[in-house]
Write a protein that holds these residues in place. Structure first.
Motif, PDB file in Angstrom:
ATOM      1  N   ARG A 131     -46.479  -6.968 -39.349  1.00 26.90           N
ATOM      2  CA  ARG A 131     -47.401  -7.721 -40.202  1.00 26.90           C
ATOM      3  C   ARG A 131     -47.937  -8.899 -39.401  1.00 26.90           C
ATOM      4  N   THR A 132     -49.255  -9.028 -39.366  1.00 20.88           N
ATOM      5  CA  THR A 132     -49.872 -10.168 -38.704  1.00 20.88           C
ATOM      6  C   THR A 132     -50.594 -10.992 -39.754  1.00 20.88           C
ATOM      7  N   TYR A 133     -50.383 -12.273 -39.682  1.00 16.65           N
ATOM      8  CA  TYR A 133     -50.989 -13.215 -40.615  1.00 16.65           C
ATOM      9  C   TYR A 133     -52.034 -14.039 -39.887  1.00 16.65           C
ATOM     10  N   THR A 134     -53.174 -14.232 -40.524  1.00 20.04           N
ATOM     11  CA  THR A 134     -54.121 -15.253 -40.096  1.00 20.04           C
ATOM     12  C   THR A 134     -53.895 -16.419 -41.047  1.00 20.04           C
ATOM     13  N   LEU A 135     -53.474 -17.519 -40.474  1.00 23.37           N
ATOM     14  CA  LEU A 135     -53.119 -18.686 -41.278  1.00 23.37           C
ATOM     15  C   LEU A 135     -54.289 -19.644 -41.387  1.00 23.37           C
ATOM     16  N   LYS A 136     -54.251 -20.442 -42.410  1.00 19.30           N
ATOM     17  CA  LYS A 136     -55.274 -21.474 -42.571  1.00 19.30           C
ATOM     18  C   LYS A 136     -55.149 -22.451 -41.400  1.00 19.30           C
ATOM     19  N   PRO A 137     -56.273 -22.938 -40.887  1.00 20.25           N
ATOM     20  CA  PRO A 137     -56.230 -23.837 -39.726  1.00 20.25           C
ATOM     21  C   PRO A 137     -55.241 -24.987 -39.926  1.00 20.25           C
ATOM     22  N   GLY A 138     -54.403 -25.170 -38.914  1.00 18.78           N
ATOM     23  CA  GLY A 138     -53.451 -26.271 -38.918  1.00 18.78           C
ATOM     24  C   GLY A 138     -52.171 -26.028 -39.694  1.00 18.78           C
ATOM     25  N   SER A 139     -51.973 -24.843 -40.245  1.00 14.02           N
ATOM     26  CA  SER A 139     -50.782 -24.606 -41.071  1.00 14.02           C
ATOM     27  C   SER A 139     -49.667 -23.849 -40.359  1.00 14.02           C
ATOM     28  N   THR A 140     -49.844 -23.524 -39.088  1.00 16.34           N
ATOM     29  CA  THR A 140     -48.855 -22.695 -38.380  1.00 16.34           C
ATOM     30  C   THR A 140     -47.478 -23.349 -38.344  1.00 16.34           C
ATOM     31  N   GLU A 141     -47.401 -24.627 -38.037  1.00 14.78           N
ATOM     32  CA  GLU A 141     -46.108 -25.305 -37.944  1.00 14.78           C
ATOM     33  C   GLU A 141     -45.381 -25.290 -39.294  1.00 14.78           C
ATOM     34  N   LEU A 142     -46.088 -25.585 -40.363  1.00 12.22           N
ATOM     35  CA  LEU A 142     -45.491 -25.557 -41.699  1.00 12.22           C
ATOM     36  C   LEU A 142     -45.052 -24.140 -42.067  1.00 12.22           C
ATOM     37  N   PHE A 143     -45.909 -23.156 -41.830  1.00 11.61           N
ATOM     38  CA  PHE A 143     -45.582 -21.768 -42.135  1.00 11.61           C
ATOM     39  C   PHE A 143     -44.330 -21.340 -41.370  1.00 11.61           C
ATOM     40  N   HIS A 144     -44.273 -21.652 -40.087  1.00 14.34           N
ATOM     41  CA  HIS A 144     -43.113 -21.285 -39.262  1.00 14.34           C
ATOM     42  C   HIS A 144     -41.835 -21.942 -39.787  1.00 14.34           C
ATOM     43  N   ARG A 145     -41.914 -23.192 -40.158  1.00 16.84           N
ATOM     44  CA  ARG A 145     -40.741 -23.889 -40.684  1.00 16.84           C
ATOM     45  C   ARG A 145     -40.262 -23.247 -41.996  1.00 16.84           C
ATOM     46  N   ILE A 146     -41.183 -22.950 -42.899  1.00 18.43           N
ATOM     47  CA  ILE A 146     -40.800 -22.306 -44.160  1.00 18.43           C
ATOM     48  C   ILE A 146     -40.197 -20.929 -43.891  1.00 18.43           C
ATOM     49  N   MET A 147     -40.805 -20.195 -42.987  1.00 18.31           N
ATOM     50  CA  MET A 147     -40.272 -18.861 -42.652  1.00 18.31           C
ATOM     51  C   MET A 147     -38.839 -18.981 -42.114  1.00 18.31           C
ATOM     52  N   GLN A 148     -38.639 -19.856 -41.143  1.00 17.22           N
ATOM     53  CA  GLN A 148     -37.332 -19.979 -40.502  1.00 17.22           C
ATOM     54  C   GLN A 148     -36.262 -20.532 -41.442  1.00 17.22           C
ATOM     55  N   GLU A 149     -36.625 -21.512 -42.248  1.00 12.84           N
ATOM     56  CA  GLU A 149     -35.630 -22.195 -43.076  1.00 12.84           C
ATOM     57  C   GLU A 149     -35.394 -21.535 -44.434  1.00 12.84           C
ATOM     58  N   GLN A 150     -36.396 -20.834 -44.968  1.00 12.08           N
ATOM     59  CA  GLN A 150     -36.268 -20.300 -46.318  1.00 12.08           C
ATOM     60  C   GLN A 150     -36.474 -18.781 -46.392  1.00 12.08           C
ATOM     61  N   SER A 151     -37.642 -18.309 -45.982  1.00 11.93           N
ATOM     62  CA  SER A 151     -37.984 -16.896 -46.185  1.00 11.93           C
ATOM     63  C   SER A 151     -37.099 -15.940 -45.395  1.00 11.93           C
ATOM     64  N   LEU A 152     -36.902 -16.198 -44.113  1.00 10.79           N
ATOM     65  CA  LEU A 152     -36.096 -15.282 -43.302  1.00 10.79           C
ATOM     66  C   LEU A 152     -34.642 -15.216 -43.753  1.00 10.79           C
ATOM     67  N   PRO A 153     -33.993 -16.339 -44.055  1.00  8.57           N
ATOM     68  CA  PRO A 153     -32.625 -16.231 -44.578  1.00  8.57           C
ATOM     69  C   PRO A 153     -32.570 -15.418 -45.875  1.00  8.57           C
ATOM     70  N   MET A 154     -33.573 -15.552 -46.729  1.00  4.45           N
ATOM     71  CA  MET A 154     -33.612 -14.776 -47.972  1.00  4.45           C
ATOM     72  C   MET A 154     -33.800 -13.288 -47.678  1.00  4.45           C
ATOM     73  N   LEU A 155     -34.698 -12.959 -46.753  1.00  6.69           N
ATOM     74  CA  LEU A 155     -34.910 -11.558 -46.386  1.00  6.69           C
ATOM     75  C   LEU A 155     -33.636 -10.949 -45.819  1.00  6.69           C
ATOM     76  N   ARG A 156     -32.995 -11.665 -44.909  1.00  8.51           N
ATOM     77  CA  ARG A 156     -31.758 -11.150 -44.302  1.00  8.51           C
ATOM     78  C   ARG A 156     -30.650 -10.997 -45.338  1.00  8.51           C
ATOM     79  N   ALA A 157     -30.535 -11.945 -46.259  1.00  9.77           N
ATOM     80  CA  ALA A 157     -29.522 -11.862 -47.319  1.00  9.77           C
ATOM     81  C   ALA A 157     -29.785 -10.659 -48.224  1.00  9.77           C
ATOM     82  N   ALA A 158     -31.052 -10.259 -48.349  1.00 13.25           N
ATOM     83  CA  ALA A 158     -31.411  -9.099 -49.162  1.00 13.25           C
ATOM     84  C   ALA A 158     -31.254  -7.792 -48.385  1.00 13.25           C
TER      85      ALA A 158
END
Length: 114
Positions: free
Chosen positions: A8-35
């Motif tokens: 899956r490739t995402y085109t992010l809104k300009p300037g949001s990459t750092e925030l998106f990466h932080r949310i992915m690493q801290e919240q989304s990925l742990p949830m995916l792995r736990a599932a």
């Protein structure tokens, strides 16, 4: 035995990459792995500053469908990081292929320590 790999490739809104990466690493990925999702890699893409990559592996197309249905309708996702993640995304594209363990291993990103 081959597995199903979703790229899956995402085109992010300009300037949001750092925030998106932080949310992915801290919240989304742990949830995916736990599932039980095998997250192969999740990181900014090298080709564009507002592009992001998520690679997941599944045993079959059916297992991919069940896994994603369960995850994306879960209260943990819906009441958790979903809104913040979606606010960063302009659009995304998904490709699904078969791959053997050697290819999956070569794509695998070392997990980020908690």
């Amino acid at each position: 035995m081959n597995r199903i790999v979703e790229i899956r490739t995402y085109t992010l809104k300009p300037g949001s990459t750092e925030l998106f990466h932080r949310i992915m690493q801290e919240q989304s990925l742990p949830m995916l792995r736990a599932a039980g999702t095998d997250v192969v890699a999740a990181r900014p893409s090298m080709h564009a500053p507002d592009s992001y990559l998520l690679i997941r592996a599944y045993q079959s197309l059916a297992q991919r469908g069940r896994s994603q249905d369960d995850f994306y309708t879960s209260p943990a996702w819906l009441q958790g990081p979903r809104e913040a993640v979606m606010a960063c995304i302009e659009h995304y594209t998904t490709a699904v292929i078969e791959a053997d363990d050697a290819l999956i291993g070569s794509l695998r990103q070392a997990p980020v320590p908690a």
